[in-house]
Write a protein that holds these residues in place. Structure first.
Motif, short mmCIF file in Angstrom:
data_model
loop_
_atom_site.label_atom_id
_atom_site.label_comp_id
_atom_site.label_asym_id
_atom_site.label_seq_id
_atom_site.Cartn_x
_atom_site.Cartn_y
_atom_site.Cartn_z
N ALA A 1 -27.73 -8.27 46.53
CA ALA A 1 -28.33 -9.37 45.67
C ALA A 1 -29.51 -9.40 46.31
CB ALA A 1 -27.60 -10.44 45.52
N ARG A 2 -30.83 -9.57 45.20
CA ARG A 2 -32.08 -9.76 45.49
C ARG A 2 -32.47 -10.93 46.08
NH1 ARG A 2 -37.12 -10.45 43.09
NH2 ARG A 2 -36.23 -11.14 41.41
N VAL A 3 -33.23 -11.40 46.86
CA VAL A 3 -33.68 -12.63 47.59
C VAL A 3 -34.87 -13.14 46.38
CG1 VAL A 3 -34.95 -13.96 49.11
CG2 VAL A 3 -33.11 -12.50 49.79
N VAL A 4 -34.94 -14.04 45.75
CA VAL A 4 -36.08 -14.57 44.79
C VAL A 4 -37.17 -15.15 45.55
CG1 VAL A 4 -36.58 -16.05 42.83
CG2 VAL A 4 -34.14 -14.99 43.23
N PRO A 5 -38.50 -14.55 45.67
CA PRO A 5 -39.49 -15.18 46.45
C PRO A 5 -39.96 -16.29 46.00
CG PRO A 5 -39.96 -12.65 45.71
CD PRO A 5 -38.54 -13.28 45.02
N ALA A 6 -39.72 -16.49 44.78
CA ALA A 6 -40.34 -18.11 44.27
C ALA A 6 -39.40 -19.24 44.94
CB ALA A 6 -40.36 -18.39 43.11
N VAL A 7 -38.23 -18.89 45.16
CA VAL A 7 -37.26 -19.74 45.76
C VAL A 7 -37.29 -19.95 47.03
CG1 VAL A 7 -35.03 -20.46 46.20
CG2 VAL A 7 -35.56 -19.49 43.98
N VAL A 8 -37.84 -18.85 47.79
CA VAL A 8 -37.89 -18.80 49.28
C VAL A 8 -39.26 -19.61 49.29
CG1 VAL A 8 -38.62 -17.29 51.50
CG2 VAL A 8 -36.99 -16.56 49.82
N ARG A 9 -40.27 -19.29 48.77
CA ARG A 9 -41.59 -20.19 49.03
C ARG A 9 -41.35 -21.81 48.72
NH1 ARG A 9 -45.25 -15.57 45.85
NH2 ARG A 9 -45.39 -14.27 47.40
N ALA A 10 -40.51 -21.92 47.91
CA ALA A 10 -40.40 -23.43 47.66
C ALA A 10 -39.45 -24.04 48.66
CB ALA A 10 -39.40 -23.49 46.39
N LEU A 11 -38.61 -23.51 49.41
CA LEU A 11 -37.69 -23.87 50.30
C LEU A 11 -38.69 -23.81 51.52
CD1 LEU A 11 -34.38 -21.95 49.94
CD2 LEU A 11 -35.12 -24.41 49.44
N ASP A 12 -39.76 -23.00 51.74
CA ASP A 12 -40.56 -22.98 52.70
C ASP A 12 -41.38 -24.17 52.73
OD1 ASP A 12 -39.86 -20.54 53.87
OD2 ASP A 12 -41.50 -19.36 53.06
N ILE A 13 -41.64 -24.54 51.57
CA ILE A 13 -42.66 -26.02 51.45
C ILE A 13 -41.92 -27.07 51.82
CG2 ILE A 13 -43.81 -27.22 49.62
CD1 ILE A 13 -44.74 -24.94 48.04
N LEU A 14 -40.56 -27.09 51.37
CA LEU A 14 -39.89 -28.31 51.70
C LEU A 14 -39.51 -28.48 53.31
CD1 LEU A 14 -37.00 -28.23 48.89
CD2 LEU A 14 -39.06 -29.83 49.18
N GLU A 15 -39.44 -27.32 53.80
CA GLU A 15 -39.22 -27.18 55.26
C GLU A 15 -40.45 -27.70 56.22
OE1 GLU A 15 -37.62 -23.33 56.22
OE2 GLU A 15 -35.65 -23.86 55.44
N LEU A 16 -41.54 -27.82 55.63
CA LEU A 16 -42.97 -28.01 56.23
C LEU A 16 -42.72 -29.83 56.17
CD1 LEU A 16 -45.89 -26.17 54.46
CD2 LEU A 16 -44.85 -25.78 56.69
N PHE A 17 -41.88 -30.22 55.71
CA PHE A 17 -41.88 -31.84 55.62
C PHE A 17 -40.85 -32.10 56.81
CE2 PHE A 17 -43.62 -31.18 51.49
CZ PHE A 17 -44.56 -32.11 51.30
N THR B 1 -43.58 -28.10 40.14
CA THR B 1 -42.12 -27.75 39.86
C THR B 1 -41.25 -28.72 40.77
OG1 THR B 1 -42.49 -25.47 39.30
CG2 THR B 1 -40.14 -25.94 39.56
N LEU B 2 -41.74 -28.71 41.80
CA LEU B 2 -40.73 -29.82 42.99
C LEU B 2 -40.85 -31.15 42.51
CD1 LEU B 2 -41.61 -27.85 46.26
CD2 LEU B 2 -39.32 -28.01 45.08
N VAL B 3 -42.40 -31.43 41.96
CA VAL B 3 -42.40 -32.91 41.79
C VAL B 3 -41.93 -33.09 40.44
CG1 VAL B 3 -44.26 -34.43 40.71
CG2 VAL B 3 -44.69 -33.14 42.87
N GLU B 4 -41.71 -32.27 39.61
CA GLU B 4 -41.05 -32.24 38.31
C GLU B 4 -39.52 -32.53 38.42
OE1 GLU B 4 -40.28 -32.70 34.23
OE2 GLU B 4 -41.99 -32.35 35.15
N ARG B 5 -38.93 -31.89 39.53
CA ARG B 5 -37.51 -32.18 39.70
C ARG B 5 -37.35 -33.21 40.81
NH1 ARG B 5 -33.94 -28.15 38.58
NH2 ARG B 5 -32.38 -29.86 38.87
N ALA B 6 -38.33 -34.00 41.21
CA ALA B 6 -38.47 -35.02 42.06
C ALA B 6 -37.88 -34.69 43.52
CB ALA B 6 -37.38 -36.12 41.53
N TYR B 7 -37.99 -33.33 43.79
CA TYR B 7 -37.78 -33.05 45.22
C TYR B 7 -39.03 -33.28 46.11
CZ TYR B 7 -33.53 -30.83 44.04
OH TYR B 7 -32.15 -30.63 43.61
#
Length: 255
Positions: free
Chosen positions: A2-18, A46-52
């Motif tokens: 299965a392929r890793v989705v780059p956009a999801v990886v980047r979104a998780l990278d952002i969350l982990e900065l916190f 996108t993350l704000v829209e989903r309230a993450y």
């Protein structure tokens, strides 16, 4: 595969900065992750829209973590017997010494703190649940590293750079291995100013029903209160606490 989705990886990278800072700006994210402004903007929206993430009131380009992440963390913790049982036991140990008590687990070459009970003294250890520290600089980390089988320990140390947090930190692999041998013999590990020069710490392993060390419990206090008189008492209190938590995790000590 299965392929890793780059956009999801980047979104998780952002969350982990916190994990490092409670509040970040869009520019902080761009600089830390080396991403284009447009990409960062789209991910943040996108993350704000989903309230993450939540835009800080009055500071629209500043962000902090949102409630869904707390809910996910709470759901995980609620299913983790170790955390639930450790919260009770650590409170009892802390009540017996009025010092900080933690429970941590190993994650690669680092430890992550799962449970913390603070001291009520004005001068006390500064720490937080979820904090990550180099295992070799902490008492809990030494206990957990010492519990690994030789091959697993070799693998961890081969990848670890052994950074020093203070002048007392162990940065030589051979010296670390010698200390881990002593931990296996003594059943406890110490941190003598290796993660914070003003603090002292002792830790012991927590075992599950199979006898495997799954976590470590520590007792930490400022050097001004870590006297020879109380060191032995606190070490024994910590041993008893780790044994109690082990029993609650199903461990049966051999006669």
């Amino acid at each position: 595969m299965a392929r890793v989705v780059p956009a999801v990886v980047r979104a998780l990278d952002i969350l982990e900065l916190f994990l490092e800072r409670p509040q970040l700006s869009a520019r902080d994210v761009m600089e830390r992750l080396d991403l284009p402004r447009t990409t960062v903007h789209e991910l943040l929206v996108t993350l704000v829209e989903r309230a993450y993430l939540i835009a800080v009131p009055g500071q629209p380009v500043q962000y902090r973590l949102g409630m869904p992440l707390f809910q996910l963390g709470a759901a995980f913790a609620g299913r983790l017997d170790l955390v639930r049982e450790a919260q009770s036991v650590t409170r009892d140990v802390a009540a017996g010494c009025n010092e900080a008590v933690h429970v941590a687990v190993l994650d690669g070459a680092d430890v992550i703190y799962l449970v913390k009970v603070d001291s009520t003294h004005p001068v006390r250890m500064v720490s937080a649940v979820g904090r990550r520290l180099p295992a070799h600089c902490t008492a809990v980390g030494k206990v957990l590293l010492a519990s690994l089988d030789p091959a697993a320990l070799d693998e961890v140390l081969a990848k670890a750079t052994l950074p020093g947090m203070t002048p007392e930190s162990i940065t030589n692999p051979d010296c670390l291995r010698e200390q881990l041998d002593r931990v296996r013999t003594d059943g406890v590990a110490t941190d003598v100013g290796e993660s914070d020069t003003a603090m002292r710490c002792v830790a012991a392993g927590v075992r599950d029903h199979t006898g495997a060390v799954i976590a470590a419990m520590s007792l930490s206090a400022p050097i001004i209160r870590w006297t020879p008189q109380v060191q032995g008492e606190w070490t024994e209190l910590l041993r008893e606490g780790a044994a109690t938590l082990s029993a609650r995790m199903g461990y049966v000590s051999p006669r």
